[in-house]
Scaffold this active site. Sequence first.
Site, PDB file in Angstrom:
ATOM      1  N   ASP A  19       0.930  -1.211  -0.106  1.00 35.50           N
ATOM      2  CA  ASP A  19       0.030  -0.009   0.158  1.00 35.50           C
ATOM      3  C   ASP A  19       1.129   1.249  -0.095  1.00 35.50           C
ATOM      4  O   ASP A  19       2.109   1.164   0.228  1.00 35.50           O
ATOM      5  CB  ASP A  19      -1.035   0.020   1.024  1.00 35.50           C
ATOM      6  CG  ASP A  19      -2.087   1.064   1.236  1.00 35.50           C
ATOM      7  OD1 ASP A  19      -2.341   1.599   0.119  1.00 35.50           O
ATOM      8  OD2 ASP A  19      -2.822   1.144   1.958  1.00 35.50           O
ATOM      9  N   LYS A  20       0.218   2.369  -0.188  1.00 35.66           N
ATOM     10  CA  LYS A  20       0.761   3.705  -0.182  1.00 35.66           C
ATOM     11  C   LYS A  20      -0.020   4.552   0.736  1.00 35.66           C
ATOM     12  O   LYS A  20      -1.156   4.477   0.600  1.00 35.66           O
ATOM     13  CB  LYS A  20       0.860   4.285  -1.806  1.00 35.66           C
ATOM     14  CG  LYS A  20       1.465   5.591  -1.894  1.00 35.66           C
ATOM     15  CD  LYS A  20       0.195   6.538  -2.298  1.00 35.66           C
ATOM     16  CE  LYS A  20       0.160   7.681  -2.406  1.00 35.66           C
ATOM     17  NZ  LYS A  20      -1.194   8.600  -2.577  1.00 35.66           N
TER      18      LYS A  20
ATOM     19  N   SER B 106      -0.198   8.998   1.491  1.00 38.20           N
ATOM     20  CA  SER B 106       0.259  10.164   1.128  1.00 38.20           C
ATOM     21  C   SER B 106      -0.229  11.219   2.521  1.00 38.20           C
ATOM     22  O   SER B 106      -1.047  11.031   2.854  1.00 38.20           O
ATOM     23  CB  SER B 106      -0.059  11.003  -0.055  1.00 38.20           C
ATOM     24  OG  SER B 106       0.274  12.210  -0.215  1.00 38.20           O
TER      25      SER B 106
ATOM     26  N   THR C 179      -9.062  11.010  -1.405  1.00 39.11           N
ATOM     27  CA  THR C 179      -9.106  10.046  -2.195  1.00 39.11           C
ATOM     28  C   THR C 179     -10.663   9.744  -2.553  1.00 39.11           C
ATOM     29  O   THR C 179     -11.288   9.208  -3.289  1.00 39.11           O
ATOM     30  CB  THR C 179      -8.326   8.878  -2.033  1.00 39.11           C
ATOM     31  OG1 THR C 179      -6.972   9.469  -1.851  1.00 39.11           O
ATOM     32  CG2 THR C 179      -8.249   7.771  -2.921  1.00 39.11           C
TER      33      THR C 179
ATOM     34  N   ARG D  71      -8.358  15.377  18.148  1.00 38.93           N
ATOM     35  CA  ARG D  71      -7.399  16.323  17.703  1.00 38.93           C
ATOM     36  C   ARG D  71      -7.475  17.413  16.786  1.00 38.93           C
ATOM     37  O   ARG D  71      -7.174  18.272  16.713  1.00 38.93           O
ATOM     38  CB  ARG D  71      -6.204  15.128  16.756  1.00 38.93           C
ATOM     39  CG  ARG D  71      -5.654  14.221  18.054  1.00 38.93           C
ATOM     40  CD  ARG D  71      -4.890  13.118  17.227  1.00 38.93           C
ATOM     41  NE  ARG D  71      -3.695  13.908  16.307  1.00 38.93           N
ATOM     42  CZ  ARG D  71      -3.452  13.084  15.139  1.00 38.93           C
ATOM     43  NH1 ARG D  71      -4.157  11.953  14.627  1.00 38.93           N
ATOM     44  NH2 ARG D  71      -2.504  13.834  14.353  1.00 38.93           N
TER      45      ARG D  71
ATOM     46  N   SER E  90      -1.421   7.192  13.984  1.00 42.13           N
ATOM     47  CA  SER E  90      -2.451   7.229  13.282  1.00 42.13           C
ATOM     48  C   SER E  90      -2.358   6.462  11.904  1.00 42.13           C
ATOM     49  O   SER E  90      -3.280   5.489  11.686  1.00 42.13           O
ATOM     50  CB  SER E  90      -3.031   8.675  13.166  1.00 42.13           C
ATOM     51  OG  SER E  90      -4.345   8.842  12.243  1.00 42.13           O
TER      52      SER E  90
ATOM     53  N   LYS F 136      -3.299   2.029  11.178  1.00 40.50           N
ATOM     54  CA  LYS F 136      -4.216   1.481   9.928  1.00 40.50           C
ATOM     55  C   LYS F 136      -3.639   0.865   8.953  1.00 40.50           C
ATOM     56  O   LYS F 136      -4.215  -0.324   8.387  1.00 40.50           O
ATOM     57  CB  LYS F 136      -5.040   2.895   9.312  1.00 40.50           C
ATOM     58  CG  LYS F 136      -5.904   3.430  10.266  1.00 40.50           C
ATOM     59  CD  LYS F 136      -6.825   4.594   9.625  1.00 40.50           C
ATOM     60  CE  LYS F 136      -6.141   5.784   9.223  1.00 40.50           C
ATOM     61  NZ  LYS F 136      -5.616   6.703  10.476  1.00 40.50           N
ATOM     62  N   LYS F 137      -2.517   1.053   8.814  1.00 42.77           N
ATOM     63  CA  LYS F 137      -1.758   0.263   7.502  1.00 42.77           C
ATOM     64  C   LYS F 137      -1.204  -1.181   8.266  1.00 42.77           C
ATOM     65  O   LYS F 137      -1.353  -1.973   7.536  1.00 42.77           O
ATOM     66  CB  LYS F 137      -0.512   1.445   7.087  1.00 42.77           C
ATOM     67  CG  LYS F 137      -0.803   2.302   6.405  1.00 42.77           C
ATOM     68  CD  LYS F 137      -1.860   2.261   5.280  1.00 42.77           C
ATOM     69  CE  LYS F 137      -2.063   3.591   4.727  1.00 42.77           C
ATOM     70  NZ  LYS F 137      -2.890   3.486   3.662  1.00 42.77           N
TER      71      LYS F 137
END
Length: 441
Positions: free
Chosen positions: A79-80, A82, A119, A167, A182, A186-187
Amino acid sequence: MLCTNLIRQKRDGGELNAQQWKQLISGFCDGSVSREQMAAMAMAICIRGLSDQETAHLTAEMLGSGSRLPRVTDRPRVDKHSTGGLGDKVSLILAPLLAAAGCDVPMISGRGLGRTGGTLDKLESIDGFQTSLSIEQSSAVLRDVGAFIVGADESIAPADRSLYALRDVTATVESVGLITASILSKKLAASLDALVMDVKVGTGGFMPTLDEAESLATRIVQVAEKSGLPTTAVLSDMDQPLGEAVGNAIEVNETIAILQNQPRNPRLDSVRQLTIELAAHALVEVGKATDLDAGKRLLDGLIQNGRAYEVFEEMVTAQGGRLPIAVSGDPLRLERAQEITAASAGWVSHIDCPAIGDAIIMAGGGRRRGGEKLNHRVGVRMFVRIGDHVEKGQPLLRIHDDNTKMASPETWIQISDVAVPASPLIIKTLDASGHQLPPTV
C-alpha cells in the site's frame, strides 16, 4: 495508575512505558478515560512530543483496539499513503497499477482534510462508486480484482478514529508522533508486507518545510521498522499542485487520461513519474522487481499496454461505480467558467497553493465543516508549473465552477522577469532502514 498521573507525567516531559500506554488506550476505548482527559493528553503529547519507542507503543495499542483485514490470496500485499496535497491523485492510479503488477493493494483512504483533497471524495464523483464496504465485501473485491479503495471500517483501529476526532478540534493534529501512530495503526491493520510513504513538502501540504517533512518521514520509517512493516518514504514537492487537475471529478479525468496512456501531456508527467517511483519501491520491497529501474519498466509497460486501466475499470465496477465512455478530454464532463491568462511575459516564480485550495473549498469543492455535501464538479486546471516561461496572454489556468466565480484567481500565479529554476519533483528518499537514497526523478 490514575489517568491524571499519566497526563501529568507526559506534561512534565516524561516517557510512558508499554503498560501505561495500554492502560491509557484501553481506558479511552471503554470510557474509563474521559474525552476531556484524552484531549489533555493529546495536548501534552503535542507540546512534549513522543519518543520512537513511545510512538511504537501507541501504534500497537491503537492497532490492537480493533480488527485486522484478513489475507485472502497469496499475492504480496502492499500500500501507499500520502500526507496529502493539491492535485494528489496518485492513489487512484497506483492501486490498480500495482494490482496489475501482481500485488494486492488493500487501500484504506480518507476524505479531504483542510485544503488537501480526499481520495474517497474524488472516487465518489464517479456515479455509484461505493467507498463504504464491509470487511467481507472489500476482501471479495481484493480477491477478484487485486485492489480496493475504501474508507476505514469502524472495526479498524477504533481508538485512532476517536482520538483523531479529538485532535481535529483541539489543535493537536500536527504532532509528528500522533500522525505517525494514526497512519501506521491503520496500515498495520491492513496486514501489509510493505508500505511506501509520500511525504509532501511545501505550502500545498501539511509539512511546509523540508525539516518538518523529514522529521515525519524519519519517524514513520523507524516506527514502522519496529512494528515489522518495511516502509520507504519519498519526500516530494508540494509548492505547486501535482499535475494539472485540482478538484474531485477533474482529478478522476486526469487519472483516466494517464491510465489510458493518452497522448503525453508534459504537465501530467509529474503525476505519472511520482506514481511509478512510489510503486516501484513497493515492487522492489516485496521481490516483484529486482531493482528500481526494473520496477519502473514493468509499471510503465502496464500503463502502455492498457492493463492498468483495465484493472481500474474492474475496481470501479466491483465497487458499484459506472464510468461513462471515456473519451479524450473530460469523461466526467465539466463546465468551463473562467480562464486566467498571463498579464506579461516571464517565468512562473510562485503558485499560491493555499489560495487555490481555499477557493475550491469556498466554491463547494471541499468542506468548511464536517458532513457537508460536495460539488464534485468544482475544480481548477493548471497550465503552468514553477520555472515555465510564458508569453503575455498565454493561458495560466482554467476554473471549473458551475455556480460562482472564485475570488482573485489572477493573483494565484506570480510571473518574474528573470528566469526561475524548475522545482525538483522528488527531494529525498529514505529506505526501510532510514538511509537516504539519491533521487531518481
